[in-house]
Design a protein around this motif. Structure first.
Motif, PDB file in Angstrom:
ATOM      1  N   GLU A   1      11.356   6.577  12.548  1.00  0.00           N
ATOM      2  CA  GLU A   1      11.659   5.706  11.410  1.00  0.00           C
ATOM      3  C   GLU A   1      10.576   4.632  11.306  1.00  0.00           C
ATOM      4  N   ILE A   2      10.096   4.421  10.093  1.00  0.00           N
ATOM      5  CA  ILE A   2       8.996   3.483   9.897  1.00  0.00           C
ATOM      6  C   ILE A   2       9.202   2.722   8.600  1.00  0.00           C
ATOM      7  N   LEU A   3       8.819   1.449   8.572  1.00  0.00           N
ATOM      8  CA  LEU A   3       9.012   0.586   7.416  1.00  0.00           C
ATOM      9  C   LEU A   3       7.677   0.051   6.930  1.00  0.00           C
ATOM     10  N   ILE A   4       7.550  -0.114   5.620  1.00  0.00           N
ATOM     11  CA  ILE A   4       6.351  -0.729   5.051  1.00  0.00           C
ATOM     12  C   ILE A   4       6.476  -2.245   5.165  1.00  0.00           C
ATOM     13  N   ASN A   5       5.454  -2.859   5.712  1.00  0.00           N
ATOM     14  CA  ASN A   5       5.439  -4.310   5.895  1.00  0.00           C
ATOM     15  C   ASN A   5       4.949  -4.993   4.622  1.00  0.00           C
ATOM     16  N   GLU A   6       5.884  -5.445   3.797  1.00  0.00           N
ATOM     17  CA  GLU A   6       5.517  -6.078   2.521  1.00  0.00           C
ATOM     18  C   GLU A   6       4.783  -7.405   2.715  1.00  0.00           C
ATOM     19  N   LEU A   7       4.959  -8.026   3.884  1.00  0.00           N
ATOM     20  CA  LEU A   7       4.289  -9.302   4.139  1.00  0.00           C
ATOM     21  C   LEU A   7       2.782  -9.146   4.348  1.00  0.00           C
ATOM     22  N   SER A   8       2.341  -7.887   4.552  1.00  0.00           N
ATOM     23  CA  SER A   8       0.902  -7.662   4.732  1.00  0.00           C
ATOM     24  C   SER A   8       0.145  -7.673   3.407  1.00  0.00           C
ATOM     25  N   LEU A   9       0.881  -7.788   2.303  1.00  0.00           N
ATOM     26  CA  LEU A   9       0.272  -8.045   0.996  1.00  0.00           C
ATOM     27  C   LEU A   9       0.700  -9.428   0.550  1.00  0.00           C
ATOM     28  N   HIS A  10      -0.253 -10.338   0.501  1.00  0.00           N
ATOM     29  CA  HIS A  10       0.083 -11.726   0.166  1.00  0.00           C
ATOM     30  C   HIS A  10      -0.990 -12.341  -0.727  1.00  0.00           C
ATOM     31  N   GLY A  11      -1.524 -11.512  -1.647  1.00  0.00           N
ATOM     32  CA  GLY A  11      -2.511 -12.035  -2.601  1.00  0.00           C
ATOM     33  C   GLY A  11      -3.863 -12.299  -2.000  1.00  0.00           C
ATOM     34  N   GLN A  12      -4.214 -11.567  -0.921  1.00  0.00           N
ATOM     35  CA  GLN A  12      -5.449 -11.874  -0.198  1.00  0.00           C
ATOM     36  C   GLN A  12      -6.696 -11.255  -0.815  1.00  0.00           C
ATOM     37  N   PHE A  13      -6.547 -10.393  -1.828  1.00  0.00           N
ATOM     38  CA  PHE A  13      -7.706  -9.716  -2.408  1.00  0.00           C
ATOM     39  C   PHE A  13      -8.169 -10.406  -3.690  1.00  0.00           C
TER      40      PHE A  13
ATOM     41  N   GLN B   1       9.554   9.653   5.474  1.00  0.00           N
ATOM     42  CA  GLN B   1       9.522   8.794   4.300  1.00  0.00           C
ATOM     43  C   GLN B   1       9.727   7.335   4.715  1.00  0.00           C
ATOM     44  N   PRO B   2       8.691   6.511   4.631  1.00  0.00           N
ATOM     45  CA  PRO B   2       8.839   5.116   5.048  1.00  0.00           C
ATOM     46  C   PRO B   2       9.892   4.376   4.228  1.00  0.00           C
ATOM     47  N   LEU B   3      10.647   3.560   4.911  1.00  0.00           N
ATOM     48  CA  LEU B   3      11.589   2.667   4.240  1.00  0.00           C
ATOM     49  C   LEU B   3      10.824   1.460   3.717  1.00  0.00           C
ATOM     50  N   LYS B   4      11.319   0.894   2.632  1.00  0.00           N
ATOM     51  CA  LYS B   4      10.666  -0.292   2.079  1.00  0.00           C
ATOM     52  C   LYS B   4      11.700  -1.224   1.457  1.00  0.00           C
ATOM     53  N   LYS B   5      11.273  -2.456   1.242  1.00  0.00           N
ATOM     54  CA  LYS B   5      12.117  -3.442   0.567  1.00  0.00           C
ATOM     55  C   LYS B   5      12.173  -3.076  -0.916  1.00  0.00           C
ATOM     56  N   TYR B   6      13.344  -3.234  -1.518  1.00  0.00           N
ATOM     57  CA  TYR B   6      13.531  -2.742  -2.888  1.00  0.00           C
ATOM     58  C   TYR B   6      12.573  -3.385  -3.878  1.00  0.00           C
ATOM     59  N   ASN B   7      12.151  -4.622  -3.618  1.00  0.00           N
ATOM     60  CA  ASN B   7      11.250  -5.302  -4.559  1.00  0.00           C
ATOM     61  C   ASN B   7       9.798  -5.294  -4.070  1.00  0.00           C
TER      62      ASN B   7
ATOM     63  N   PHE C   1      -3.763   7.738  -5.660  1.00  0.00           N
ATOM     64  CA  PHE C   1      -3.173   6.471  -5.256  1.00  0.00           C
ATOM     65  C   PHE C   1      -1.987   6.074  -6.129  1.00  0.00           C
ATOM     66  N   LYS C   2      -1.954   6.588  -7.374  1.00  0.00           N
ATOM     67  CA  LYS C   2      -0.779   6.316  -8.204  1.00  0.00           C
ATOM     68  C   LYS C   2       0.439   7.071  -7.674  1.00  0.00           C
ATOM     69  N   ARG C   3       0.212   8.274  -7.154  1.00  0.00           N
ATOM     70  CA  ARG C   3       1.314   9.045  -6.576  1.00  0.00           C
ATOM     71  C   ARG C   3       1.883   8.333  -5.351  1.00  0.00           C
ATOM     72  N   ILE C   4       0.991   7.839  -4.495  1.00  0.00           N
ATOM     73  CA  ILE C   4       1.445   7.108  -3.311  1.00  0.00           C
ATOM     74  C   ILE C   4       2.092   5.787  -3.718  1.00  0.00           C
ATOM     75  N   ALA C   5       1.498   5.099  -4.688  1.00  0.00           N
ATOM     76  CA  ALA C   5       2.059   3.825  -5.145  1.00  0.00           C
ATOM     77  C   ALA C   5       3.469   4.021  -5.683  1.00  0.00           C
ATOM     78  N   ASP C   6       3.672   5.113  -6.411  1.00  0.00           N
ATOM     79  CA  ASP C   6       4.996   5.409  -6.959  1.00  0.00           C
ATOM     80  C   ASP C   6       6.009   5.615  -5.836  1.00  0.00           C
ATOM     81  N   LYS C   7       5.605   6.319  -4.773  1.00  0.00           N
ATOM     82  CA  LYS C   7       6.510   6.538  -3.645  1.00  0.00           C
ATOM     83  C   LYS C   7       6.824   5.235  -2.926  1.00  0.00           C
ATOM     84  N   CYS C   8       5.858   4.320  -2.938  1.00  0.00           N
ATOM     85  CA  CYS C   8       6.046   3.050  -2.224  1.00  0.00           C
ATOM     86  C   CYS C   8       7.072   2.135  -2.889  1.00  0.00           C
TER      87      CYS C   8
ATOM     88  N   GLU D   1      12.972   4.735  -3.636  1.00  0.00           N
ATOM     89  CA  GLU D   1      13.753   4.981  -2.425  1.00  0.00           C
ATOM     90  C   GLU D   1      12.983   5.883  -1.459  1.00  0.00           C
ATOM     91  N   PRO D   2      13.283   5.757  -0.157  1.00  0.00           N
ATOM     92  CA  PRO D   2      14.429   5.049   0.434  1.00  0.00           C
ATOM     93  C   PRO D   2      14.161   3.556   0.694  1.00  0.00           C
TER      94      PRO D   2
END
Length: 287
Positions: A2-14, A41-47, A78-85, A88-89
């Protein structure tokens, strides 16, 4: 796993979307694709879609991008991956941590984030880089109990984790970590190579020799030749029975190199790439 996407690793740094795609997203796609082909399938925060890439642009913007000539294969990828991100789940559907409890990463409160949820689930994280999460482990503390959460930001490290935990085969692992290297396994006869290995120690011997071969220059490889007692290192040399490999239709002469005192690998060189055809674990091809 089980693996989760870390949303905090995107914080407007680019500075802009192009910088994000070139520096970070392409690396993340390799990680996500590796999980995807193993039905993880990585879990992620809904927003997650609202995570900031730049100070003013969010992750959801990726779904609307086009290249100058329409939509290229790279953009589609990358749009396909972005859509999955952003779909769900979601871990919130079956949340394991109490958002009212205090979870800390360093001196920052990270309750109601993927870091806290990974802590509660004893799961791993995947992060975008560069960020504050360019580290193999993320220390999270709750109720004075600290845990080291595995964090992947490099596809090769993820591949090693999957291999170490028997989620992928030795053959798949070699294909992944030596992709675009001095060694190529695209022509390797599975039944006469990987299928012959049934011991982890033997895998390690082959793996160590592959790393050694890949790290050496061709001039150094070619200097490690010789017969009998004069063999040194990889003992790279032309194989005496070229006819044995004729059904492979090699594009040039077949050579071998030593993977241990007992094991050998056979293949042919095109340019700087050595294409491995077979392994020998029993000296059956010995000359």
């Amino acid at each position: 796993m089980e693996i989760l996407i870390n949303e905090l690793s995107l914080h407007g740094q680019f500075n802009n979307i192009e910088e994000f795609i070139n520096i970070s997203l392409n690396k993340f796609i390799k990680i996500y694709s590796l999980l995807d082909i193993h039905n993880i399938q990585p879990l992620k925060k809904y927003n997650f879609y609202s995570a900031n890439i730049t100070p003013n642009e969010t992750f959801s913007l990726l779904l609307t991008l086009k290249d100058k000539n329409g939509v290229s294969d790279e953009v589609r990828k990358f749009k396909r991956i972005a859509d999955k991100c952003i779909n769900e789940p979601y871990w919130e559907i079956d949340i394991k941590h109490n958002p009212d409890d205090e979870f800390k990463w360093g001196d920052k409160i990270v309750s109601n984030t993927s870091l806290a949820e990974a802590y509660a689930r004893n799961s791993s994280l995947i992060s975008f880089i560069p960020s504050s999460f360019n580290t193999d482990f993320i220390d999270i503390t709750s109720c004075n109990i600290s845990k080291k959460i595995s964090n992947f930001y490099n596809s090769l490290e993820l591949a090693k984790h999957l291999y170490d935990n028997k989620k992928i085969t030795f053959q798949k692992y070699c294909n992944l970590i030596f992709k675009d290297s001095k060694l190529c396994f695209d022509k390797t006869n599975k039944s006469q190579s990987f299928d012959l290995i049934n011991d982890i120690n033997d895998e390690n011997e082959f793996l160590n020799s592959f790393h050694l071969f890949n790290d050496m220059t061709w001039s150094n490889i070619l200097s490690q030749s010789g017969k009998g007692k004069n063999k040194v290192g990889l003992a790279f040399e032309k194989y005496h029975n070229q006819n044995y490999f004729k059904n492979y239709f090699p594009l040039t002469e077949v050579y071998k190199f030593r993977c241990s005192q007992k094991f050998r690998a056979y293949g042919y060189r095109i340019g700087d790439i050595f294409h491995i055809l077979e392994f020998d674990l029993t000296h059956k091809l010995s000359d």
